[in-house]
Design a protein around this motif. Structure first.
Motif, PDB file in Angstrom:
ATOM      1  N   TYR A   1      30.483  -3.207  -0.113  1.00  0.00           N
ATOM      2  CA  TYR A   1      29.298  -2.350   0.020  1.00  0.00           C
ATOM      3  C   TYR A   1      29.596  -0.937  -0.491  1.00  0.00           C
ATOM      4  CZ  TYR A   1      27.417  -5.999   3.108  1.00  0.00           C
ATOM      5  OH  TYR A   1      26.968  -7.188   3.635  1.00  0.00           O
ATOM      6  N   ASN A   2      30.827  -0.452  -0.235  1.00  0.00           N
ATOM      7  CA  ASN A   2      31.178   0.904  -0.653  1.00  0.00           C
ATOM      8  C   ASN A   2      31.246   1.053  -2.168  1.00  0.00           C
ATOM      9  OD1 ASN A   2      31.359   2.027   1.919  1.00  0.00           O
ATOM     10  ND2 ASN A   2      33.504   1.473   2.180  1.00  0.00           N
ATOM     11  N   VAL A   3      31.522  -0.047  -2.874  1.00  0.00           N
ATOM     12  CA  VAL A   3      31.507   0.019  -4.344  1.00  0.00           C
ATOM     13  C   VAL A   3      30.142  -0.409  -4.887  1.00  0.00           C
ATOM     14  CG1 VAL A   3      34.000  -0.346  -4.542  1.00  0.00           C
ATOM     15  CG2 VAL A   3      32.454  -2.323  -4.618  1.00  0.00           C
ATOM     16  N   ASN A   4      29.168  -0.577  -3.982  1.00  0.00           N
ATOM     17  CA  ASN A   4      27.791  -0.961  -4.343  1.00  0.00           C
ATOM     18  C   ASN A   4      27.722  -2.292  -5.058  1.00  0.00           C
ATOM     19  OD1 ASN A   4      27.271   2.497  -5.173  1.00  0.00           O
ATOM     20  ND2 ASN A   4      26.852   1.496  -3.241  1.00  0.00           N
ATOM     21  N   ALA A   5      28.550  -3.251  -4.622  1.00  0.00           N
ATOM     22  CA  ALA A   5      28.525  -4.592  -5.201  1.00  0.00           C
ATOM     23  C   ALA A   5      27.148  -5.220  -5.001  1.00  0.00           C
ATOM     24  CB  ALA A   5      29.598  -5.456  -4.545  1.00  0.00           C
ATOM     25  N   ARG A   6      26.665  -5.904  -6.023  1.00  0.00           N
ATOM     26  CA  ARG A   6      25.347  -6.565  -6.009  1.00  0.00           C
ATOM     27  C   ARG A   6      24.221  -5.587  -5.675  1.00  0.00           C
ATOM     28  NH1 ARG A   6      25.528 -11.025  -8.679  1.00  0.00           N
ATOM     29  NH2 ARG A   6      23.662 -11.727  -7.561  1.00  0.00           N
ATOM     30  N   GLY A   7      24.439  -4.286  -5.926  1.00  0.00           N
ATOM     31  CA  GLY A   7      23.417  -3.275  -5.700  1.00  0.00           C
ATOM     32  C   GLY A   7      23.207  -2.888  -4.246  1.00  0.00           C
ATOM     33  N   VAL A   8      24.120  -3.324  -3.356  1.00  0.00           N
ATOM     34  CA  VAL A   8      23.981  -2.994  -1.934  1.00  0.00           C
ATOM     35  C   VAL A   8      24.388  -1.540  -1.698  1.00  0.00           C
ATOM     36  CG1 VAL A   8      24.770  -3.505   0.408  1.00  0.00           C
ATOM     37  CG2 VAL A   8      24.401  -5.368  -1.210  1.00  0.00           C
ATOM     38  N   VAL A   9      23.526  -0.781  -1.056  1.00  0.00           N
ATOM     39  CA  VAL A   9      23.788   0.623  -0.737  1.00  0.00           C
ATOM     40  C   VAL A   9      23.874   0.829   0.773  1.00  0.00           C
ATOM     41  CG1 VAL A   9      22.946   2.995  -0.937  1.00  0.00           C
ATOM     42  CG2 VAL A   9      22.661   1.409  -2.851  1.00  0.00           C
ATOM     43  N   VAL A  10      22.970   0.190   1.517  1.00  0.00           N
ATOM     44  CA  VAL A  10      22.957   0.314   2.981  1.00  0.00           C
ATOM     45  C   VAL A  10      23.954  -0.681   3.576  1.00  0.00           C
ATOM     46  CG1 VAL A  10      21.533   0.185   5.057  1.00  0.00           C
ATOM     47  CG2 VAL A  10      20.537   1.016   2.917  1.00  0.00           C
ATOM     48  N   PRO A  11      24.929  -0.221   4.363  1.00  0.00           N
ATOM     49  CA  PRO A  11      26.005  -1.096   4.841  1.00  0.00           C
ATOM     50  C   PRO A  11      25.730  -1.783   6.174  1.00  0.00           C
ATOM     51  CG  PRO A  11      26.513   1.148   5.437  1.00  0.00           C
ATOM     52  CD  PRO A  11      25.180   1.189   4.713  1.00  0.00           C
TER      53      PRO A  11
END
Length: 219
Positions: free
Chosen positions: A46-56
């Motif tokens: 999530y911290n590297v924004n994998a698959r466009g995920v921003v909210v953890p």
């Protein structure tokens, strides 16, 4: 010397000569390490924004029950086995994950308490992360005579905490992403250590070395 002091002295001498007393509790190391690795891996992605995920926030459940509860139990089981290092590490990081999850639970009111003052929230989170860097660094010092894998695990975890803290203090996304990348590396090392604990002689086709550190004999 009181009877209690005599008993404690006898117990300490026994441990020095014979190691920890025998126990029927199985080695909880694999459980603690797999739990830590999996939770760290998810949050780092999530911290590297994998698959466009921003909210953890999806990691909250994982942090509560896998990284949190499972690790806490592993730490509690390490105490009767006489492994102070493992007990301290697993219990502390279990508490870390549960406390981290609590921050993101809306009903906890922790984030809401800062209102619109986002900068203060970031400074507070940075202090939270840098405190865990300090703890991890001290734990790494305690691992210097154990094995290379655990030293590497704690070393890269130190870097992860520092980068995440600096990233959130400065609001520089690239620094936070670098923290996520080091977090993924940390998780991979933790997976390796966990598998090494799981693969025991006599029950597995092969084993994984943790990297023995030669012990200096002290007279």
């Amino acid at each position: 010397m009181s009877d209690v002091e005599k008993a404690n002295s006898t117990h300490q001498n026994y441990v020095k000569l014979n190691g920890p007393p025998p126990t029927r509790i199985a080695n909880p190391g694999a459980l603690g390490l797999f739990s830590f690795a999996s939770t760290t891996f998810i949050l780092s992605l999530y911290n590297v924004n994998a698959r466009g995920v921003v909210v953890p926030n999806v990691v909250v459940g994982m942090a509560c029950f896998c990284g949190g509860l499972a690790q806490l139990l592993a730490g509690m089981w390490e105490f009767p086995r006489g492994n102070v290092f493992g007990a301290t590490a697993f219990t502390s990081y279990g508490a870390f994950w549960m406390s981290y999850a609590t921050i993101f639970i809306p009903d906890s009111g922790i984030i809401a308490a800062y209102g619109t003052n986002e900068d203060e929230l970031h400074q507070a989170l940075g202090i939270y992360l840098i405190t865990w860097f300090v703890f991890t660094f001290l734990l790494m010092l305690g691992a210097l005579r154990r094995n290379i894998s655990f030293v590497a695990l704690l070393f890269f975890l130190c870097i992860t905490f520092v980068l995440l803290a600096v990233g959130i203090w400065t609001s520089k996304l690239n620094v936070s992403k670098a923290g996520g990348a080091f977090g993924i590396l940390t998780a991979m090392i933790a997976y390796y250590c966990a598998l090494s604990e799981l693969l025991v002689k006599g029950e597995s086709w092969f084993t994984l070395p943790l990297g023995t550190i030669k012990q200096a004999h002290m007279d």
